[in-house]
Write a protein that holds these residues in place. Structure first.
Motif, PDB file in Angstrom:
ATOM      1  N   ALA A  89       0.824  -1.206   0.000  1.00 33.65           N
ATOM      2  CA  ALA A  89       0.000   0.000   0.000  1.00 33.65           C
ATOM      3  C   ALA A  89       0.860   1.258   0.000  1.00 33.65           C
ATOM      4  CB  ALA A  89      -0.927  -0.011   1.219  1.00 33.65           C
ATOM      5  N   ALA A  90       1.959   1.246   0.747  1.00 33.87           N
ATOM      6  CA  ALA A  90       2.838   2.410   0.793  1.00 33.87           C
ATOM      7  C   ALA A  90       3.495   2.662  -0.554  1.00 33.87           C
ATOM      8  CB  ALA A  90       3.894   2.219   1.876  1.00 33.87           C
ATOM      9  N   LEU A  91       3.963   1.605  -1.197  1.00 32.25           N
ATOM     10  CA  LEU A  91       4.574   1.760  -2.519  1.00 32.25           C
ATOM     11  C   LEU A  91       3.550   2.261  -3.535  1.00 32.25           C
ATOM     12  CD1 LEU A  91       6.719  -1.505  -2.602  1.00 32.25           C
ATOM     13  CD2 LEU A  91       7.600   0.831  -2.399  1.00 32.25           C
ATOM     14  N   GLU A  92       2.342   1.719  -3.475  1.00 29.87           N
ATOM     15  CA  GLU A  92       1.302   2.158  -4.400  1.00 29.87           C
ATOM     16  C   GLU A  92       0.915   3.616  -4.163  1.00 29.87           C
ATOM     17  OE1 GLU A  92      -1.659  -0.804  -3.712  1.00 29.87           O
ATOM     18  OE2 GLU A  92      -0.856  -2.173  -5.248  1.00 29.87           O
ATOM     19  N   ALA A  93       1.137   4.101  -2.937  1.00 34.03           N
ATOM     20  CA  ALA A  93       0.874   5.509  -2.621  1.00 34.03           C
ATOM     21  C   ALA A  93       2.056   6.403  -2.984  1.00 34.03           C
ATOM     22  CB  ALA A  93       0.543   5.650  -1.135  1.00 34.03           C
ATOM     23  N   GLY A  94       3.120   5.812  -3.538  1.00 38.61           N
ATOM     24  CA  GLY A  94       4.269   6.593  -3.964  1.00 38.61           C
ATOM     25  C   GLY A  94       5.249   6.938  -2.857  1.00 38.61           C
ATOM     26  N   LYS A  95       5.199   6.206  -1.751  1.00 39.91           N
ATOM     27  CA  LYS A  95       6.090   6.474  -0.624  1.00 39.91           C
ATOM     28  C   LYS A  95       7.321   5.565  -0.681  1.00 39.91           C
ATOM     29  CE  LYS A  95       2.655   8.953   1.079  1.00 39.91           C
ATOM     30  NZ  LYS A  95       2.634  10.423   0.937  1.00 39.91           N
ATOM     31  N   HIS A  96       8.464   6.099  -0.297  1.00 38.43           N
ATOM     32  CA  HIS A  96       9.620   5.261  -0.005  1.00 38.43           C
ATOM     33  C   HIS A  96       9.304   4.460   1.256  1.00 38.43           C
ATOM     34  CE1 HIS A  96      11.909   7.467  -3.016  1.00 38.43           C
ATOM     35  NE2 HIS A  96      11.500   8.590  -2.453  1.00 38.43           N
ATOM     36  N   VAL A  97       9.908   3.284   1.400  1.00 43.10           N
ATOM     37  CA  VAL A  97       9.522   2.377   2.482  1.00 43.10           C
ATOM     38  C   VAL A  97      10.752   1.839   3.209  1.00 43.10           C
ATOM     39  CG1 VAL A  97       8.333   0.227   3.075  1.00 43.10           C
ATOM     40  CG2 VAL A  97       7.422   1.689   1.254  1.00 43.10           C
ATOM     41  N   VAL A  98      10.669   1.849   4.523  1.00 44.34           N
ATOM     42  CA  VAL A  98      11.591   1.097   5.377  1.00 44.34           C
ATOM     43  C   VAL A  98      10.723   0.098   6.129  1.00 44.34           C
ATOM     44  CG1 VAL A  98      13.272   1.174   7.243  1.00 44.34           C
ATOM     45  CG2 VAL A  98      13.155   3.065   5.596  1.00 44.34           C
ATOM     46  N   THR A 121       5.970 -14.919   2.947  1.00 42.25           N
ATOM     47  CA  THR A 121       6.116 -15.844   1.823  1.00 42.25           C
ATOM     48  C   THR A 121       7.039 -15.202   0.798  1.00 42.25           C
ATOM     49  OG1 THR A 121       4.293 -15.021   0.438  1.00 42.25           O
ATOM     50  CG2 THR A 121       3.731 -16.629   2.149  1.00 42.25           C
ATOM     51  N   ALA A 122       7.801 -16.037   0.113  1.00 41.28           N
ATOM     52  CA  ALA A 122       8.685 -15.521  -0.934  1.00 41.28           C
ATOM     53  C   ALA A 122       7.873 -14.935  -2.087  1.00 41.28           C
ATOM     54  CB  ALA A 122       9.599 -16.634  -1.438  1.00 41.28           C
ATOM     55  N   ALA A 123       6.701 -15.484  -2.365  1.00 40.46           N
ATOM     56  CA  ALA A 123       5.873 -14.964  -3.452  1.00 40.46           C
ATOM     57  C   ALA A 123       5.483 -13.518  -3.199  1.00 40.46           C
ATOM     58  CB  ALA A 123       4.631 -15.834  -3.621  1.00 40.46           C
ATOM     59  N   ASP A 124       5.098 -13.184  -1.965  1.00 37.85           N
ATOM     60  CA  ASP A 124       4.769 -11.802  -1.632  1.00 37.85           C
ATOM     61  C   ASP A 124       6.001 -10.910  -1.734  1.00 37.85           C
ATOM     62  OD1 ASP A 124       2.087 -12.233  -1.211  1.00 37.85           O
ATOM     63  OD2 ASP A 124       2.258 -12.439   0.962  1.00 37.85           O
ATOM     64  N   ALA A 125       7.148 -11.419  -1.309  1.00 40.76           N
ATOM     65  CA  ALA A 125       8.375 -10.637  -1.381  1.00 40.76           C
ATOM     66  C   ALA A 125       8.754 -10.333  -2.824  1.00 40.76           C
ATOM     67  CB  ALA A 125       9.511 -11.363  -0.673  1.00 40.76           C
ATOM     68  N   VAL A 126       8.578 -11.305  -3.717  1.00 39.87           N
ATOM     69  CA  VAL A 126       8.854 -11.083  -5.149  1.00 39.87           C
ATOM     70  C   VAL A 126       7.996  -9.941  -5.673  1.00 39.87           C
ATOM     71  CG1 VAL A 126       8.545 -12.060  -7.453  1.00 39.87           C
ATOM     72  CG2 VAL A 126       9.653 -13.408  -5.670  1.00 39.87           C
ATOM     73  N   GLU A 127       6.725  -9.935  -5.312  1.00 42.12           N
ATOM     74  CA  GLU A 127       5.823  -8.880  -5.772  1.00 42.12           C
ATOM     75  C   GLU A 127       6.281  -7.512  -5.268  1.00 42.12           C
ATOM     76  OE1 GLU A 127       1.218  -7.341  -5.205  1.00 42.12           O
ATOM     77  OE2 GLU A 127       1.811  -9.312  -4.433  1.00 42.12           O
ATOM     78  N   LEU A 128       6.735  -7.436  -4.022  1.00 39.47           N
ATOM     79  CA  LEU A 128       7.169  -6.161  -3.456  1.00 39.47           C
ATOM     80  C   LEU A 128       8.445  -5.654  -4.122  1.00 39.47           C
ATOM     81  CD1 LEU A 128       6.420  -6.885   0.299  1.00 39.47           C
ATOM     82  CD2 LEU A 128       5.143  -5.357  -1.226  1.00 39.47           C
ATOM     83  N   VAL A 129       9.375  -6.555  -4.419  1.00 43.59           N
ATOM     84  CA  VAL A 129      10.589  -6.162  -5.138  1.00 43.59           C
ATOM     85  C   VAL A 129      10.224  -5.585  -6.496  1.00 43.59           C
ATOM     86  CG1 VAL A 129      12.704  -7.007  -6.225  1.00 43.59           C
ATOM     87  CG2 VAL A 129      12.092  -7.783  -3.923  1.00 43.59           C
ATOM     88  N   ARG A 130       9.330  -6.277  -7.201  1.00 47.07           N
ATOM     89  CA  ARG A 130       8.902  -5.807  -8.521  1.00 47.07           C
ATOM     90  C   ARG A 130       8.230  -4.441  -8.441  1.00 47.07           C
ATOM     91  NH1 ARG A 130       4.300  -5.313 -10.529  1.00 47.07           N
ATOM     92  NH2 ARG A 130       3.301  -6.554  -8.884  1.00 47.07           N
ATOM     93  N   LEU A 131       7.349  -4.267  -7.471  1.00 48.50           N
ATOM     94  CA  LEU A 131       6.609  -3.018  -7.344  1.00 48.50           C
ATOM     95  C   LEU A 131       7.535  -1.851  -7.017  1.00 48.50           C
ATOM     96  CD1 LEU A 131       3.857  -1.636  -7.358  1.00 48.50           C
ATOM     97  CD2 LEU A 131       3.584  -2.307  -4.948  1.00 48.50           C
TER      98      LEU A 131
END
Length: 368
Positions: A91-100, A108-118
């Protein structure tokens, strides 16, 4: 890549999701990096208000959606239970925010892959606090290994031992898979151990065999406990080097005993987090202790040494350096060794390999 941290070009405005212990650590680091601490969101508006007051933040938001909708917030720190990380980070990435985002990045690795891509698609800085990389003497060990001082890697021995869950009466939300995820001890602290070993060695674990154990089937607030208290691993690196790793949250007397020792054909090198200002270097003829002295360290280690030799540095200093580098990356710098979402993905992949190996009682390949 530069090894210099560039001063922020403007004041960063940080928001925090979560208000517990890790939010306090993150907020201190953000304040040290000269950020404006805008506010917090938590599970309820009341908890957000309490966190804002306790941490000295500017405001309390009624929801994380309200925090993400604030156009003035540049960077969002996610400090919530493990199973919520992927949802909030997305949600933070989709809102255009940098994230820590606290680790584990995802359960899950599948969710992590999606976050790296996003994060890559949006061109946003997305960091995970594998902060033990930021002890100056870890950088010194890494530099010595990279320079060939230890020779060809032969073996690795590492451990991360804690005692805060060492009795049946000790309990925490992390025990519950609904909040902590399918792995506890390994995802929580074993991920730090593997990240540190691979960071210093400059090599990755290619395959592993693991055994897990749950010391107590019942705790103060949880029955039929499923998550592990202990993990023992034998690992093989891509180069053929071998290693043993032990992770425990039930080791009486051990508060935060993170240690790694790498043995090569020329020398061994050892770092202990509870003694972070020294390195042990072992050779057949003689061994030595290397003190943290900025005047005598590799440049990347020296730039993280904020106080003179003999003045101890510790965990919060390492965390502060991590956040400073993450903010510098937002400003366009390329700080060496900044752990990003790809490193969070790596941790998720290793965690899944550990759980799979323990279930099958066999060697498991770790994705490259």
């Amino acid at each position: 890549m530069t090894t210099d941290v560039i001063a922020p070009t403007r004041t960063r405005r940080a928001g925090f999701i979560g208000g517990g212990f890790m939010a306090a650590v993150h907020s201190r680091a953000a304040r040290a990096a000269r950020a404006e601490l805008v506010g917090a969101a938590s599970s309820t508006s009341g908890r957000a208000a309490a966190a804002a007051e306790r941490l000295g933040l500017g405001a309390a938001y009624d929801s994380f959606e309200a925090l993400l909708a604030d156009p003035d917030i540049d960077v969002v720190h996610i400090c919530t239970p493990n199973t919520t990380h992927a949802r909030f980070a997305r949600a933070a990435l989709e809102a255009g925010k940098h994230v820590v985002c606290e680790k584990p990045l995802a359960t899950t690795a599948a969710d992590a892959v999606e976050l790296v891509r996003l994060a890559d698609e949006r061109g946003l800085v997305a960091a995970v606090p594998f902060v033990y990389r930021f002890h100056p003497m870890v950088r010194e060990a890494r530099a010595r290994v990279a320079a060939g001082e230890t020779g060809r890697l032969l073996s690795v021995h590492g451990a991360y031992l804690q005692d805060w869950l060492s009795t049946p009466g000790d309990d925490d939300w992390r025990v519950d898979p609904a909040l902590g995820g399918p792995s506890r001890a390994f995802a929580d602290i074993g991920s730090h151990l593997v990240d540190l070993v691979e960071f210093v060695a400059g090599e990755r674990i290619a395959r592993l065999t693991a055994s897990t154990s749950t010391a107590y089937a019942e705790r103060a607030d949880h029955v039929a406990v499923e998550t592990e208290d202990l993990v023992a691993l034998v690992v093989e690196f891509a180069s053929g080097a071998l290693g043993t790793l032990l992770v425990s949250q039930v080791a009486p007397g051990r508060k935060n005993a993170l240690s790694i020792e790498l043995a090569g054909t020329e020398a061994s090198i050892r770092f202990e987090q509870e003694r972070p200002d020294t390195l042990w270097v072992g050779r057949t003829a003689a061994s030595s202790i290397i003190e943290r002295d900025p005047a005598r360290l590799d440049a990347d280690a020296a730039r993280l040494s904020l106080v003179p030799a003999g003045h101890p540095m510790g965990y919060q200093d390492a965390f502060n350096a991590f956040v400073a580098d993450a903010y510098a990356a937002i400003d366009g710098a390329r700080p060496d060794g900044l752990p990003v979402f790809a490193d969070g993905l790596r941790a998720a992949q290793v965690t899944e390999a550990v759980l799979a190996s323990a279930e099958r009682r066999d060697w498991t390949e770790v994705p490259a």
